[in-house]
Scaffold this motif. Structure first.
Motif, PDB file in Angstrom:
ATOM      1  N   GLN A   1      -4.599   1.481  -3.032  1.00  9.26           N
ATOM      2  CA  GLN A   1      -3.884   2.405  -3.910  1.00  9.26           C
ATOM      3  C   GLN A   1      -2.374   2.212  -3.821  1.00  9.26           C
ATOM      4  O   GLN A   1      -1.656   2.343  -4.818  1.00  9.26           O
ATOM      5  CB  GLN A   1      -4.227   3.850  -3.529  1.00  9.26           C
ATOM      6  CG  GLN A   1      -5.687   4.217  -3.662  1.00  9.26           C
ATOM      7  CD  GLN A   1      -6.119   4.345  -5.118  1.00  9.26           C
ATOM      8  OE1 GLN A   1      -5.352   4.782  -5.973  1.00  9.26           O
ATOM      9  NE2 GLN A   1      -7.336   3.938  -5.406  1.00  9.26           N
ATOM     10  N   ALA A   2      -1.878   1.896  -2.621  1.00 12.56           N
ATOM     11  CA  ALA A   2      -0.433   1.838  -2.399  1.00 12.56           C
ATOM     12  C   ALA A   2       0.201   0.542  -2.884  1.00 12.56           C
ATOM     13  O   ALA A   2       1.301   0.554  -3.443  1.00 12.56           O
ATOM     14  CB  ALA A   2      -0.146   2.027  -0.907  1.00 12.56           C
ATOM     15  N   LEU A   3      -0.471  -0.582  -2.680  1.00 12.27           N
ATOM     16  CA  LEU A   3       0.155  -1.876  -2.968  1.00 12.27           C
ATOM     17  C   LEU A   3       0.560  -2.043  -4.429  1.00 12.27           C
ATOM     18  O   LEU A   3       1.671  -2.520  -4.705  1.00 12.27           O
ATOM     19  CB  LEU A   3      -0.772  -3.008  -2.518  1.00 12.27           C
ATOM     20  CG  LEU A   3      -0.920  -3.144  -0.998  1.00 12.27           C
ATOM     21  CD1 LEU A   3      -2.009  -4.147  -0.647  1.00 12.27           C
ATOM     22  CD2 LEU A   3       0.403  -3.556  -0.364  1.00 12.27           C
ATOM     23  N   PRO A   4      -0.283  -1.690  -5.409  1.00 14.75           N
ATOM     24  CA  PRO A   4       0.174  -1.824  -6.799  1.00 14.75           C
ATOM     25  C   PRO A   4       1.393  -0.957  -7.098  1.00 14.75           C
ATOM     26  O   PRO A   4       2.242  -1.343  -7.908  1.00 14.75           O
ATOM     27  CB  PRO A   4      -1.050  -1.369  -7.612  1.00 14.75           C
ATOM     28  CG  PRO A   4      -2.216  -1.576  -6.704  1.00 14.75           C
ATOM     29  CD  PRO A   4      -1.699  -1.281  -5.333  1.00 14.75           C
ATOM     30  N   ARG A   5       1.486   0.190  -6.458  1.00 19.03           N
ATOM     31  CA  ARG A   5       2.642   1.062  -6.686  1.00 19.03           C
ATOM     32  C   ARG A   5       3.905   0.474  -6.075  1.00 19.03           C
ATOM     33  O   ARG A   5       5.007   0.621  -6.628  1.00 19.03           O
ATOM     34  CB  ARG A   5       2.354   2.446  -6.099  1.00 19.03           C
ATOM     35  CG  ARG A   5       3.542   3.394  -6.139  1.00 19.03           C
ATOM     36  CD  ARG A   5       3.195   4.758  -5.568  1.00 19.03           C
ATOM     37  NE  ARG A   5       4.366   5.619  -5.443  1.00 19.03           N
ATOM     38  CZ  ARG A   5       4.909   6.301  -6.440  1.00 19.03           C
ATOM     39  NH1 ARG A   5       4.372   6.221  -7.647  1.00 19.03           N
ATOM     40  NH2 ARG A   5       5.978   7.054  -6.256  1.00 19.03           N
ATOM     41  N   LEU A   6       3.759  -0.209  -4.944  1.00 21.43           N
ATOM     42  CA  LEU A   6       4.920  -0.712  -4.217  1.00 21.43           C
ATOM     43  C   LEU A   6       5.510  -1.979  -4.820  1.00 21.43           C
ATOM     44  O   LEU A   6       6.696  -2.265  -4.656  1.00 21.43           O
ATOM     45  CB  LEU A   6       4.533  -0.984  -2.753  1.00 21.43           C
ATOM     46  CG  LEU A   6       4.156   0.237  -1.925  1.00 21.43           C
ATOM     47  CD1 LEU A   6       3.534  -0.188  -0.604  1.00 21.43           C
ATOM     48  CD2 LEU A   6       5.375   1.107  -1.673  1.00 21.43           C
ATOM     49  N   LYS A   7       4.665  -2.776  -5.504  1.00 22.11           N
ATOM     50  CA  LYS A   7       5.110  -4.063  -6.056  1.00 22.11           C
ATOM     51  C   LYS A   7       5.760  -4.911  -4.963  1.00 22.11           C
ATOM     52  O   LYS A   7       6.894  -5.385  -5.078  1.00 22.11           O
ATOM     53  CB  LYS A   7       6.093  -3.844  -7.214  1.00 22.11           C
ATOM     54  CG  LYS A   7       5.506  -3.057  -8.383  1.00 22.11           C
ATOM     55  CD  LYS A   7       6.521  -2.832  -9.481  1.00 22.11           C
ATOM     56  CE  LYS A   7       5.912  -2.022 -10.626  1.00 22.11           C
ATOM     57  NZ  LYS A   7       6.895  -1.734 -11.711  1.00 22.11           N
ATOM     58  N   VAL A   8       5.024  -5.126  -3.886  1.00 23.18           N
ATOM     59  CA  VAL A   8       5.558  -5.816  -2.717  1.00 23.18           C
ATOM     60  C   VAL A   8       5.647  -7.317  -2.953  1.00 23.18           C
ATOM     61  O   VAL A   8       4.951  -7.885  -3.801  1.00 23.18           O
ATOM     62  CB  VAL A   8       4.680  -5.545  -1.480  1.00 23.18           C
ATOM     63  CG1 VAL A   8       4.758  -4.094  -1.083  1.00 23.18           C
ATOM     64  CG2 VAL A   8       3.239  -5.953  -1.739  1.00 23.18           C
ATOM     65  N   ALA A   9       6.505  -7.945  -2.165  1.00 25.77           N
ATOM     66  CA  ALA A   9       6.677  -9.405  -2.194  1.00 25.77           C
ATOM     67  C   ALA A   9       5.886 -10.018  -1.046  1.00 25.77           C
ATOM     68  O   ALA A   9       5.425  -9.302  -0.148  1.00 25.77           O
ATOM     69  CB  ALA A   9       8.160  -9.739  -2.070  1.00 25.77           C
ATOM     70  N   PRO A  10       5.708 -11.333  -1.043  1.00 29.18           N
ATOM     71  CA  PRO A  10       5.053 -11.976   0.104  1.00 29.18           C
ATOM     72  C   PRO A  10       5.827 -11.714   1.389  1.00 29.18           C
ATOM     73  O   PRO A  10       7.019 -11.374   1.373  1.00 29.18           O
ATOM     74  CB  PRO A  10       5.074 -13.463  -0.276  1.00 29.18           C
ATOM     75  CG  PRO A  10       5.153 -13.472  -1.767  1.00 29.18           C
ATOM     76  CD  PRO A  10       5.986 -12.277  -2.126  1.00 29.18           C
ATOM     77  N   ILE A  11       5.146 -11.885   2.502  1.00 31.08           N
ATOM     78  CA  ILE A  11       5.759 -11.634   3.804  1.00 31.08           C
ATOM     79  C   ILE A  11       6.877 -12.644   4.032  1.00 31.08           C
ATOM     80  O   ILE A  11       6.645 -13.854   3.991  1.00 31.08           O
ATOM     81  CB  ILE A  11       4.708 -11.741   4.922  1.00 31.08           C
ATOM     82  CG1 ILE A  11       3.549 -10.773   4.651  1.00 31.08           C
ATOM     83  CG2 ILE A  11       5.340 -11.443   6.272  1.00 31.08           C
ATOM     84  CD1 ILE A  11       2.360 -10.972   5.560  1.00 31.08           C
ATOM     85  N   PRO A  12       8.108 -12.183   4.260  1.00 28.45           N
ATOM     86  CA  PRO A  12       9.211 -13.133   4.468  1.00 28.45           C
ATOM     87  C   PRO A  12       9.122 -13.818   5.825  1.00 28.45           C
ATOM     88  O   PRO A  12       8.683 -13.231   6.809  1.00 28.45           O
ATOM     89  CB  PRO A  12      10.456 -12.233   4.386  1.00 28.45           C
ATOM     90  CG  PRO A  12       9.976 -10.879   4.782  1.00 28.45           C
ATOM     91  CD  PRO A  12       8.557 -10.777   4.298  1.00 28.45           C
ATOM     92  N   GLY A  13       9.536 -15.074   5.858  1.00 24.36           N
ATOM     93  CA  GLY A  13       9.552 -15.824   7.117  1.00 24.36           C
ATOM     94  C   GLY A  13       8.212 -16.371   7.518  1.00 24.36           C
ATOM     95  O   GLY A  13       8.028 -16.789   8.668  1.00 24.36           O
TER      96      GLY A  13
END
Length: 669
Positions: free
Chosen positions: A609-621
């Motif tokens: 439920q949270a990830l689509p709302r957050l529009k997160v990027a790939p893990i940096p590094g």
């Protein structure tokens, strides 16, 4: 011979007055009147002295109508939506004539049915309470207070249960009866009494519990509010619905007994269905979160002297998803012995976005996010592996999964099987205990502890070999804080939730941005990339596959204690970390619940439920530098030699010096 005669007065001759006549005896009536007057005089003297003694420190009654209002604190989420309001709620005083007649009658019926006949106190009630207190020593005193006495206590005195306070309450009650009419006393009582949930007075209580003015209260609602007087928290219609309903029925029965309502009215009130409590109050979100912030607000700006507004980092839609996922999945796992859970999400800057300290705030206010300390289990292993990565190892370093003895300790794998020669990546994703124990022994448990502290663990860390497998008590807040460095490119974060504190008029008292962020690197390369790679494998094909959400770059680690008392899943994506714990408050074992089952399921249900709302990027590094072919061959050859090394051979030299675990000069972890 003449009789001798006594001389008269002055010795001048015989006394010729003769003997005195006997005093006439009082009649019984005269004796009764006499002794009554004597006792009355002494009683008056006693009463004057009594009142003089107990009136010495009576409070000032001149401020009768002044309300000492506790300032309110309003908490807003990151978008400005209201989370909750803490502090007292007062409303304008209500006119008794504007209330339905059954409202005051409900309070009189259950609290003081002789209200209109006594002069501030009920002698029979006092006698009963004295008998009870004499026969129940050691417990709280029972006062037999009338409505007037309760008003005196609420207006002028403290709730302390002492004989002195009760006597002063009686004195003030008599004063109130002499100064005010019964109607005025009842009106003052209804407008000043405490109804719980921060509501003072019947108007504020009606608004808070039912979302309507007191003039619109129904008979059943009036009975429920009257029933709360015995204990606002114990008989709250929000926290104790069934108990409050039974108490309201008792109020209705008393109203029928004193002919305030008819039996038909009572039956109509009872059969009218359950009372609907204000949904805003009944479904208030983030109460654990608000509790966590209450003390912080006072530490930052002191005790409020005016209404405050606290702007927080919380995201209410995420909070709702977190609460629902935790409650639903813990309930579904009840047959496995799961009783409680906790969840916290923070972004890459340490801002708390969701915070759930338990499955039901009304049943238990104990905050399992920040207050509980539970063993981390295998969720502690990333600190062991990171220390090893800093010491020069890689995910491809070969190791051997085999029985091992460290001192008197022999760690065992969860499955009871041993895989033989494997790599560190496989060891972490399958959560192999023997490899983690060997690694910690080789790099030094003190160095592992320093790694965990550097990332954000604040609880004490014991240095016994078992710490490698998570024999360390930590909070979910600490674990989320420490794992967040894996999600944000290797930087330290301090979990926080207050962005700004201002007065209701707009004056800023505190601003998080004014202090500057503690933005220091705590994980370097290539160790960061190696750890992200291995923790991705945990979700991709290891113990945490149940947490996978297709289409997102995720990494994490499961954690289970050896006796199934605690189960964890802590995972992250680019700049966003969530920690989940489940267990039992009494610390008894669950039924084979591992971090890869219930906690990973909660994490998945919430993050989906949270990830689509957050529009997160790939893990940096997360992209590791590729070694040259010659280096890769050398690593494999060295690893092969290490893999075939007899298990009784000492460890090879390491960059970290091994320190005696009993060394008194070690830092106090």
């Amino acid at each position: 011979m003449a009789d001798a005669q006594s001389p008269g007065p002055g010795g001048r001759g015989p006394d010729r007055r003769g003997p005195r006549p006997p005093r006439p005896r009082r009649t019984r009536l005269q004796a009764f009147i006499y002794w009554t007057m004597v006792m009355g005089v002494w009683a008056l003297i006693f009463l004057v002295a009594f009142f003089a003694v107990f009136s010495v420190d009576l409070p000032d009654t001149s401020k009768l109508y002044q309300v000492k209002r506790q300032p309110s604190v309003s908490y807003l989420d990151r978008s400005g939506a209201l989370i909750s309001v803490r502090g007292s709620q007062y409303a304008p005083p209500v006119d008794l004539d504007k209330l339905p007649p059954y409202v005051p009658k409900a309070f009189i019926a259950i609290e003081d049915r002789w209200f209109y006949w006594h002069f501030g106190f009920n002698p029979w009630g006092i006698a009963r309470s004295l008998f009870y207190n004499a026969t129940h020593r050691g417990g709280p005193l029972r006062g037999g207070s009338t409505i007037t006495q309760q008003l005196a206590r609420n207006l002028f005195l403290t709730p302390s249960q002492t004989y002195r306070r009760k006597i002063q309450e009686l004195i003030l009650a008599v004063w109130l009866e002499a100064k005010f009419s019964k109607k005025q006393i009842l009106e003052l009582y209804l407008n000043r009494v405490y109804f719980g949930a921060g509501a003072y007075g019947i108007e504020a209580a009606s608004e808070r519990y039912f979302g309507q003015p007191a003039s619109q209260l129904t008979l059943s609602e009036a009975a429920l509010l009257a029933g709360m007087m015995k204990g606002p928290s114990r008989y709250s219609p929000v926290a104790a619905t069934d108990r409050a309903a039974r108490r309201a029925t008792m109020v209705l029965d008393e109203m029928v007994r004193m002919h305030a309502i008819t039996r038909q009215q009572e039956e109509a009130a009872i059969n009218g269905g359950p009372i609907r409590v204000n949904p805003v109050l009944a479904n208030q979100r983030a109460q654990y979160f608000t509790d966590w912030l209450d003390d912080q607000v006072r530490q930052l700006v002191g005790e409020p002297t005016e209404d405050l507004v606290v702007e927080t980092t919380l995201d209410l839609p995420l909070q709702t998803s977190a609460e629902q996922a935790l409650q639903r999945d813990v309930a579904a796992a009840a047959s496995q012995g799961v009783q409680q859970g906790a969840l916290i999400s923070i972004d890459g800057e340490g801002r708390v976005r969701a915070y759930v300290g338990g499955i039901n705030y009304l049943q238990s206010q104990f905050d399992r996010v920040s207050q509980a300390r539970r063993q981390a289990g295998s969720a502690f292993k990333p600190f062991v592996y990171l220390t090893a990565m800093d010491a020069g190892r890689t995910p491809d370093t070969p190791v051997v999964d085999e029985p091992i003895t460290i001192g008197n300790w022999q760690p065992r794998n969860y499955t009871g099987r041993y895989l033989g020669p494997i790599t560190l990546e496989i060891a972490l994703k399958e959560s192999i205990n023997t490899v983690a124990a060997r690694l910690a022994n080789e790099v030094g448990t003190a160095n592992v502890a320093m790694t965990a502290k550097r990332l954000g663990i604040t609880s004490p860390i014991q240095l016994d070999p078992s710490m490698a497998l998570g024999a360390v008590e930590v909070s979910p807040l600490e674990m989320a804080q420490a794992y967040d460095a894996f999600s944000n490119g290797g930087f330290f974060v301090k979990a926080h939730a207050i962005e700004r504190i201002r007065t209701a008029s707009g004056r800023v008292l505190y601003d998080q941005g004014m202090g500057g962020a503690d933005r220091r690197a705590v994980i370097g390369q290539p160790a960061l990339a190696y750890m992200i790679r291995m923790m991705r494998a945990v979700i991709g094909s290891g113990t945490g596959t149940r947490a996978a959400v297709p289409g997102f770059d995720l990494a994490g680690k499961t954690g289970t204690t050896s006796d199934y008392r605690d189960a964890w899943f802590i995972g992250y994506t680019g700049g966003f970390t969530t920690a989940v714990w489940v267990g039992r408050d009494d610390n008894t074992p669950m039924r084979k619940v591992t971090g890869g089952t219930v906690p990973a399921g909660i994490w998945h249900d919430y993050m989906a439920q949270a990830l689509p709302r957050l529009k997160v990027a790939p893990i940096p590094g997360g992209e590791a530098p590729q070694p040259q072919p010659s280096d890769l061959i050398g690593d494999l050859l060295n690893g092969a030699q290490q893999a075939i090394r007899p298990s009784n051979q000492g460890p090879p030299p390491q960059p970290y010096p091994e320190q005696p675990q009993s060394d008194p000069n070690l830092p106090p972890y």
